[in-house]
Motif scaffolding. Sequence first.
Motif, short mmCIF file in Angstrom:
data_model
loop_
_atom_site.label_atom_id
_atom_site.label_comp_id
_atom_site.label_asym_id
_atom_site.label_seq_id
_atom_site.Cartn_x
_atom_site.Cartn_y
_atom_site.Cartn_z
N GLN A 356 0.83 -1.21 0.00
CA GLN A 356 0.00 0.00 0.00
C GLN A 356 0.87 1.25 0.00
O GLN A 356 0.61 2.21 -0.75
CB GLN A 356 -0.92 0.01 1.22
CG GLN A 356 -1.85 1.23 1.26
CD GLN A 356 -2.81 1.20 2.43
OE1 GLN A 356 -2.84 0.23 3.17
NE2 GLN A 356 -3.57 2.25 2.60
N THR A 357 1.93 1.26 0.82
CA THR A 357 2.82 2.42 0.86
C THR A 357 3.54 2.58 -0.47
O THR A 357 3.68 3.70 -1.00
CB THR A 357 3.84 2.28 1.99
OG1 THR A 357 3.15 2.28 3.24
CG2 THR A 357 4.83 3.43 1.99
N ARG A 358 4.00 1.48 -1.05
CA ARG A 358 4.67 1.54 -2.34
C ARG A 358 3.74 2.13 -3.41
O ARG A 358 4.16 2.93 -4.25
CB ARG A 358 5.13 0.16 -2.78
CG ARG A 358 6.38 -0.35 -2.06
CD ARG A 358 6.70 -1.78 -2.47
NE ARG A 358 7.96 -2.23 -1.94
CZ ARG A 358 9.13 -2.13 -2.55
NH1 ARG A 358 9.18 -1.56 -3.75
NH2 ARG A 358 10.24 -2.56 -2.00
N ALA A 359 2.47 1.72 -3.36
CA ALA A 359 1.50 2.22 -4.33
C ALA A 359 1.31 3.73 -4.18
O ALA A 359 1.21 4.47 -5.16
CB ALA A 359 0.18 1.49 -4.18
N LEU A 360 1.26 4.20 -2.94
CA LEU A 360 1.11 5.64 -2.70
C LEU A 360 2.34 6.40 -3.20
O LEU A 360 2.21 7.47 -3.80
CB LEU A 360 0.90 5.89 -1.20
CG LEU A 360 -0.46 5.48 -0.64
CD1 LEU A 360 -0.45 5.56 0.88
CD2 LEU A 360 -1.56 6.35 -1.21
N LEU A 361 3.52 5.84 -2.96
CA LEU A 361 4.75 6.50 -3.42
C LEU A 361 4.82 6.52 -4.94
O LEU A 361 5.34 7.47 -5.53
CB LEU A 361 5.97 5.78 -2.84
CG LEU A 361 6.12 5.77 -1.32
CD1 LEU A 361 7.39 5.03 -0.91
CD2 LEU A 361 6.13 7.18 -0.74
N ALA A 362 4.29 5.48 -5.59
CA ALA A 362 4.38 5.38 -7.04
C ALA A 362 3.48 6.39 -7.76
O ALA A 362 3.73 6.73 -8.91
CB ALA A 362 4.03 3.96 -7.49
N GLN A 363 2.43 6.88 -7.08
CA GLN A 363 1.50 7.78 -7.76
C GLN A 363 1.77 9.26 -7.51
O GLN A 363 1.16 10.11 -8.13
CB GLN A 363 0.06 7.44 -7.34
CG GLN A 363 -0.20 7.44 -5.85
CD GLN A 363 -0.42 8.83 -5.25
OE1 GLN A 363 -0.97 9.70 -5.90
NE2 GLN A 363 0.03 9.01 -4.04
#
Length: 467
Positions: A356-363
């Motif tokens: 979830q954190t990786r997804a937030l960082l990716a966007q």
Amino acid sequence: MKPLPSNESHAADERGSVQRVALRDDEENTAATATLQRSGPGRVRLKLLVLSGAEAGRSYSLEQGEYTVGKAPTCDIVLEDKTISRQHLKLEVHEDHVLATDLDSRNGSFCEGLRFSELELRAGSVVTLGTTELKLVPEDTRERSLLLSSRDHFGSLVGTSRKMREVFTLLERMAPGGSDVLIQGETGTGKELCAEALHQESARRKGPFVIVDLAGIAPSLIESELFGHVKGAFTGAQSDRAGAFERANGGTVFLDEVGELPLDLQPRLLRVLERRQVKRVGANDYRTVDMRVVAATHVDLEGAVKAGKFRRDLFHRLAVLRVTLPPLRERPDDIPLLIDTVLERMGRPPSALSDQTRALLAQYPWPGNVRELRNVVEQVVNLGEEALPELAPLPGEELRTGSATLELELPFKEAKERLIEGFERDYLKGLLERCEGNISRASREAGIDRVYLRKLLRKHGLEDRDG
């Protein structure tokens, strides 16, 4: 229909700037579209350049008609790439445009980061199939396209995106020579890392690497810092002191934020660049120095020249060789690799950050670029994921997940699921490309079980269906 391979060489001039290609946004369609640009009356003849892969540097002339692209020997354009399908893409060459259609390939077809099933192309469009990139150009173009480096890093610079591999190609050519280099780019893009990498890959690697931050030195001290001084030259000069150029003898001096150099000192820097001579403050004689100068700036120096704030002759002397580092928002597909690199340098496993954190960082658009990303990752790892700062979009920006846009009007749970799915798809695509479709290697690199990896690949339609 078999195209005619061209014998034309596509090696780039070392002084060429990084090629930038963009698609025209079409607000009425979900897929990006573009049209072929005409250079004059009559039909524009086209050719397809191979930018990366085993056939890098080759080109194929395209007549009107249909062409299949893939790794099968029966294809019109055969590409030796394990990550593409046997029948991967169809090209329909018309009088005024080219229609590209994905043939249900396992890893998909992409243009400027967008996956497509059918797309109208124009001259200059770059299409990615697996790890191979193809560029559509006019037949009679004199353009020399940069072949892409096979590296995923240059020194401490990291990236697998087309833009970064173009940068790596330029740096590979610049590093061995002794010519001075100008690095341009926004704050946080890694200009100092770039300069240090140029030094480490040059013949001067055993010599000193001296850093001068011109934005961090009081204007009254810049002259002494650069050129040195003799005892008694000014109040506080209690002994002779060598300046940065002398201290860098046999090595490289890095002038960070050279655009901040006061106008009255610019002629002295020009003399150093032209004659390799320096005169200490208060001295009468010049000293000869042997060093390479790498300068960097986030300022538009050409604009500063027009505004009378920077000497034109100095700009042209600095910019004999120059490279521009792209901002992170222009290469979002590098974010997963950058995150893993930060974690590795911290001695932490990839699992230190949740999906979830990786997804937030990716966007997030990352206005502070790689430096901001590194700081946020270190903060979250050290303080816990509850310390993740608010990553709101900038004015005029939208939250994104790879090539998709997050629909903020959706219920929280559904929006979060879409965000994570977008991250998973983009991460897996990049993982397969880096590992050339090898599932065992991909499993090891990702730190996840092979069975679970295959399950994710099936979920996102990335599993090899046709070998």
